[in-house]
Structures are given as structure tokens and as C-alpha cells.
Design a protein around this motif. Structure first.
Motif, PDB file in Angstrom:
ATOM      1  N   SER A  73       0.809  -1.225   0.000  1.00  0.00           N
ATOM      2  CA  SER A  73       0.000   0.000   0.000  1.00  0.00           C
ATOM      3  C   SER A  73       0.837   1.268   0.000  1.00  0.00           C
ATOM      4  O   SER A  73       0.478   2.249  -0.664  1.00  0.00           O
ATOM      5  N   VAL A  74       1.934   1.255   0.732  1.00  0.00           N
ATOM      6  CA  VAL A  74       2.796   2.437   0.770  1.00  0.00           C
ATOM      7  C   VAL A  74       3.349   2.710  -0.628  1.00  0.00           C
ATOM      8  O   VAL A  74       3.320   3.851  -1.108  1.00  0.00           O
ATOM      9  N   GLN A  75       3.836   1.679  -1.300  1.00  0.00           N
ATOM     10  CA  GLN A  75       4.378   1.844  -2.646  1.00  0.00           C
ATOM     11  C   GLN A  75       3.291   2.277  -3.638  1.00  0.00           C
ATOM     12  O   GLN A  75       3.555   3.072  -4.541  1.00  0.00           O
ATOM     13  N   LYS A  76       2.083   1.764  -3.457  1.00  0.00           N
ATOM     14  CA  LYS A  76       0.980   2.177  -4.332  1.00  0.00           C
ATOM     15  C   LYS A  76       0.729   3.680  -4.213  1.00  0.00           C
ATOM     16  O   LYS A  76       0.560   4.368  -5.218  1.00  0.00           O
ATOM     17  N   ILE A  77       0.697   4.173  -2.981  1.00  0.00           N
ATOM     18  CA  ILE A  77       0.448   5.609  -2.764  1.00  0.00           C
ATOM     19  C   ILE A  77       1.607   6.438  -3.318  1.00  0.00           C
ATOM     20  O   ILE A  77       1.397   7.465  -3.967  1.00  0.00           O
ATOM     21  N   ILE A  78       2.829   5.980  -3.083  1.00  0.00           N
ATOM     22  CA  ILE A  78       3.995   6.702  -3.608  1.00  0.00           C
ATOM     23  C   ILE A  78       3.939   6.758  -5.131  1.00  0.00           C
ATOM     24  O   ILE A  78       4.161   7.815  -5.736  1.00  0.00           O
ATOM     25  N   LYS A  79       3.627   5.649  -5.772  1.00  0.00           N
ATOM     26  CA  LYS A  79       3.513   5.614  -7.241  1.00  0.00           C
ATOM     27  C   LYS A  79       2.376   6.517  -7.715  1.00  0.00           C
ATOM     28  O   LYS A  79       2.511   7.218  -8.716  1.00  0.00           O
ATOM     29  N   ASN A 123     -12.190   5.696  -5.691  1.00  0.00           N
ATOM     30  CA  ASN A 123     -12.455   4.344  -5.199  1.00  0.00           C
ATOM     31  C   ASN A 123     -11.165   3.548  -5.057  1.00  0.00           C
ATOM     32  O   ASN A 123     -10.968   2.844  -4.061  1.00  0.00           O
ATOM     33  N   TRP A 124     -10.269   3.667  -6.048  1.00  0.00           N
ATOM     34  CA  TRP A 124      -8.984   2.970  -5.940  1.00  0.00           C
ATOM     35  C   TRP A 124      -8.195   3.503  -4.751  1.00  0.00           C
ATOM     36  O   TRP A 124      -7.635   2.737  -3.967  1.00  0.00           O
ATOM     37  N   LEU A 125      -8.141   4.825  -4.604  1.00  0.00           N
ATOM     38  CA  LEU A 125      -7.402   5.437  -3.503  1.00  0.00           C
ATOM     39  C   LEU A 125      -7.994   5.025  -2.163  1.00  0.00           C
ATOM     40  O   LEU A 125      -7.259   4.667  -1.235  1.00  0.00           O
ATOM     41  N   THR A 126      -9.309   5.018  -2.061  1.00  0.00           N
ATOM     42  CA  THR A 126      -9.982   4.596  -0.829  1.00  0.00           C
ATOM     43  C   THR A 126      -9.629   3.151  -0.489  1.00  0.00           C
ATOM     44  O   THR A 126      -9.279   2.839   0.660  1.00  0.00           O
ATOM     45  N   ASP A 127      -9.715   2.278  -1.468  1.00  0.00           N
ATOM     46  CA  ASP A 127      -9.392   0.861  -1.244  1.00  0.00           C
ATOM     47  C   ASP A 127      -7.934   0.678  -0.832  1.00  0.00           C
ATOM     48  O   ASP A 127      -7.620  -0.140   0.038  1.00  0.00           O
ATOM     49  N   THR A 128      -7.045   1.430  -1.443  1.00  0.00           N
ATOM     50  CA  THR A 128      -5.616   1.336  -1.115  1.00  0.00           C
ATOM     51  C   THR A 128      -5.363   1.826   0.300  1.00  0.00           C
ATOM     52  O   THR A 128      -4.584   1.210   1.049  1.00  0.00           O
ATOM     53  N   LEU A 129      -6.006   2.909   0.689  1.00  0.00           N
ATOM     54  CA  LEU A 129      -5.855   3.411   2.058  1.00  0.00           C
ATOM     55  C   LEU A 129      -6.392   2.409   3.073  1.00  0.00           C
ATOM     56  O   LEU A 129      -5.759   2.150   4.100  1.00  0.00           O
ATOM     57  N   LYS A 130      -7.545   1.852   2.777  1.00  0.00           N
ATOM     58  CA  LYS A 130      -8.150   0.860   3.670  1.00  0.00           C
ATOM     59  C   LYS A 130      -7.223  -0.344   3.835  1.00  0.00           C
ATOM     60  O   LYS A 130      -6.991  -0.819   4.955  1.00  0.00           O
ATOM     61  N   GLY A 132      -3.982  -0.431   3.389  1.00  0.00           N
ATOM     62  CA  GLY A 132      -2.797  -0.010   4.133  1.00  0.00           C
ATOM     63  C   GLY A 132      -3.061   0.165   5.608  1.00  0.00           C
ATOM     64  O   GLY A 132      -2.195  -0.137   6.445  1.00  0.00           O
ATOM     65  N   ARG A 133      -4.229   0.615   5.941  1.00  0.00           N
ATOM     66  CA  ARG A 133      -4.577   0.769   7.357  1.00  0.00           C
ATOM     67  C   ARG A 133      -4.760  -0.594   8.004  1.00  0.00           C
ATOM     68  O   ARG A 133      -4.296  -0.831   9.123  1.00  0.00           O
ATOM     69  N   GLN A 134      -5.416  -1.515   7.298  1.00  0.00           N
ATOM     70  CA  GLN A 134      -5.613  -2.862   7.825  1.00  0.00           C
ATOM     71  C   GLN A 134      -4.283  -3.581   8.022  1.00  0.00           C
ATOM     72  O   GLN A 134      -4.136  -4.382   8.942  1.00  0.00           O
ATOM     73  N   GLN A 135      -3.309  -3.298   7.165  1.00  0.00           N
ATOM     74  CA  GLN A 135      -1.995  -3.927   7.270  1.00  0.00           C
ATOM     75  C   GLN A 135      -1.072  -3.213   8.256  1.00  0.00           C
ATOM     76  O   GLN A 135       0.054  -3.646   8.477  1.00  0.00           O
ATOM     77  N   GLY A 136      -1.550  -2.109   8.829  1.00  0.00           N
ATOM     78  CA  GLY A 136      -0.763  -1.381   9.824  1.00  0.00           C
ATOM     79  C   GLY A 136       0.224  -0.381   9.248  1.00  0.00           C
ATOM     80  O   GLY A 136       1.032   0.185   9.992  1.00  0.00           O
ATOM     81  N   PHE A 137       0.171  -0.131   7.944  1.00  0.00           N
ATOM     82  CA  PHE A 137       1.076   0.841   7.323  1.00  0.00           C
ATOM     83  C   PHE A 137       0.613   2.271   7.543  1.00  0.00           C
ATOM     84  O   PHE A 137       1.425   3.170   7.734  1.00  0.00           O
ATOM     85  N   ASP A 180       2.157  12.012   6.592  1.00  0.00           N
ATOM     86  CA  ASP A 180       0.951  12.002   7.424  1.00  0.00           C
ATOM     87  C   ASP A 180       0.332  10.613   7.498  1.00  0.00           C
ATOM     88  O   ASP A 180      -0.188  10.209   8.536  1.00  0.00           O
ATOM     89  N   LEU A 181       0.403   9.872   6.413  1.00  0.00           N
ATOM     90  CA  LEU A 181      -0.176   8.513   6.390  1.00  0.00           C
ATOM     91  C   LEU A 181       0.610   7.528   7.241  1.00  0.00           C
ATOM     92  O   LEU A 181       0.022   6.659   7.875  1.00  0.00           O
ATOM     93  N   ILE A 182       1.932   7.640   7.202  1.00  0.00           N
ATOM     94  CA  ILE A 182       2.751   6.620   7.852  1.00  0.00           C
ATOM     95  C   ILE A 182       3.307   7.058   9.213  1.00  0.00           C
ATOM     96  O   ILE A 182       4.114   6.344   9.791  1.00  0.00           O
ATOM     97  N   LYS A 183       2.844   8.179   9.706  1.00  0.00           N
ATOM     98  CA  LYS A 183       3.363   8.712  10.993  1.00  0.00           C
ATOM     99  C   LYS A 183       3.278   7.704  12.118  1.00  0.00           C
ATOM    100  O   LYS A 183       2.495   6.831  12.210  1.00  0.00           O
TER     101      LYS A 183
END
Length: 183
Positions: A73-79, A123-130, A132-137, A180-183
Motif C-alpha cells: 500500500s505504501v508503494q501504491k500511494i507513492i507511485k 475508489n482505488w485510492l480509498t481501497d488502497t488506504l483501507k 494499508g490501514r488494515q496492514q498497519g502501514f 501524514d499517512l505513515i506517521k
């Protein structure tokens, strides 16, 4: 590349550099050294052209999603944010950033296509954030879609504002989103 594709590419670049209402078929015909009638052969109206451009971006979004599907998820957001950085470095802004400014000047058909592209992106961004949050990133205290809206409005706003301020401001905002996401 055939003439139709060249028209789409040039129209896309003009929209993202100048804005939808700041270019005409004449600008395209001069650049491609063809007659306006040649453009009208492929696109009877500017509306038809902008719909083709939005549909091209829908295809690009699907290709992007496929390309990053195996990344974390982190790499997805960075990309994802890097796409905006690349566009910015080329002197353009994203198609969403450009077309959303002119939304109320479009026909209902263009508005619908733009909503589809916007919703697919969100929708893609929402799913990616979800994910990443579930995985603890990712760590944030709000609904996933609300966070996606905040991220997309920040990056679209950064595109616009950094045209007036310093281009480096865009990169500072992009880094702040990730931090802010990975703080």
C-alpha cells in the motif's frame, strides 16, 4: 501514431497546460499542420474530443492499477503521487485538476465521464488506504473515503497553487501527504 491519436494527445496536453476553455481546434490544427476539417472528421465537437481524452485517462488508470497491484500500500500511494509529480515536472497538471476547474461549463455527457474518472480514482485510492490501514502501514482517524478525498484535494490543490508559488511547494505537500499517512 495515427492522426486521431495525435489529436487526442495534443488536446490532452493543451487541456493540462492551458485549460479546456483556453484552446481551440485551431490550436491543434496549427500544431499538427492539418486543417480544422480533419479534426472534425474524428471529433465533430470539442465535447467529443474531451470525452475521448477522459476515456483515454480511464484506460491509463486501469493500466496503472494493474501495474501497481502487487505492490504494498505504501508503494501504491507513492507511485500514485508520483504520477502527479511527473505531470508537474512536464509543466502540466493532472486531467482531474484541469477539468474539474471547468466542470460547470461542460455538457452533461462530459460531466458524467469526468465523474466516472473521478470516482474510479477515488475508489482505488480509498481501497488502497483501507488496505494499508488494515496492514498497519497507515495511521489516521477518519473514514477511508474521507481520507482519500483529503489526499486528492490536497494534491490537486498543490498542482494549482504551485503554479503561482514555488514548484518546490508541490513536492513539500506530496511528502507531507505520505508522512501524514505513515506517521
Amino acid at each position: 501514431m495515427n492522426t486521431r491519436d495525435k489529436i487526442i494527445l495534443l488536446g490532452d496536453n493543451l487541456i493540462r497546460k492551458r485549460g479546456y476553455n483556453a484552446f481551440s481546434f485551431s490550436d491543434i490544427s496549427k500544431e499538427l499542420n492539418i486543417k480544422n476539417a480533419s479534426i472534425h472528421y474524428y471529433f465533430p465537437t470539442k465535447t467529443a474530443l474531451v470525452i475521448a481524452i477522459i476515456q483515454k485517462h480511464l484506460i491509463l488508470l486501469e493500466k496503472f492499477k494493474e501495474k501497481v497491484s502487487e505492490k504494498d500500500s505504501v508503494q501504491k500511494i507513492i507511485k500514485f503521487l508520483s504520477v502527479y509529480s511527473i505531470t508537474k515536472s512536464e509543466g502540466r497538471i493532472s486531467i482531474l485538476g484541469s477539468l474539474s476547474n471547468d466542470y460547470f461549463t461542460f455538457t452533461a455527457e462530459v460531466q458524467t465521464e469526468l465523474k466516472i474518472l473521478t470516482n474510479n480514482t477515488l475508489n482505488w485510492l480509498t481501497d488502497t488506504l483501507k488496505e494499508g490501514r488494515q496492514q498497519g502501514f497507515f495511521h489516521y482517524d477518519m473514514e477511508d473515503r474521507k481520507k482519500a478525498l483529503i489526499i486528492i484535494t490536497n494534491i490537486l490543490g498543490a498542482e494549482q497553487l504551485s503554479r503561482v508559488t514555488d514548484n518546490y511547494d508541490f513536492h513539500k505537500i506530496k511528502e507531507a501527504i505520505i508522512n501524514d499517512l505513515i506517521k
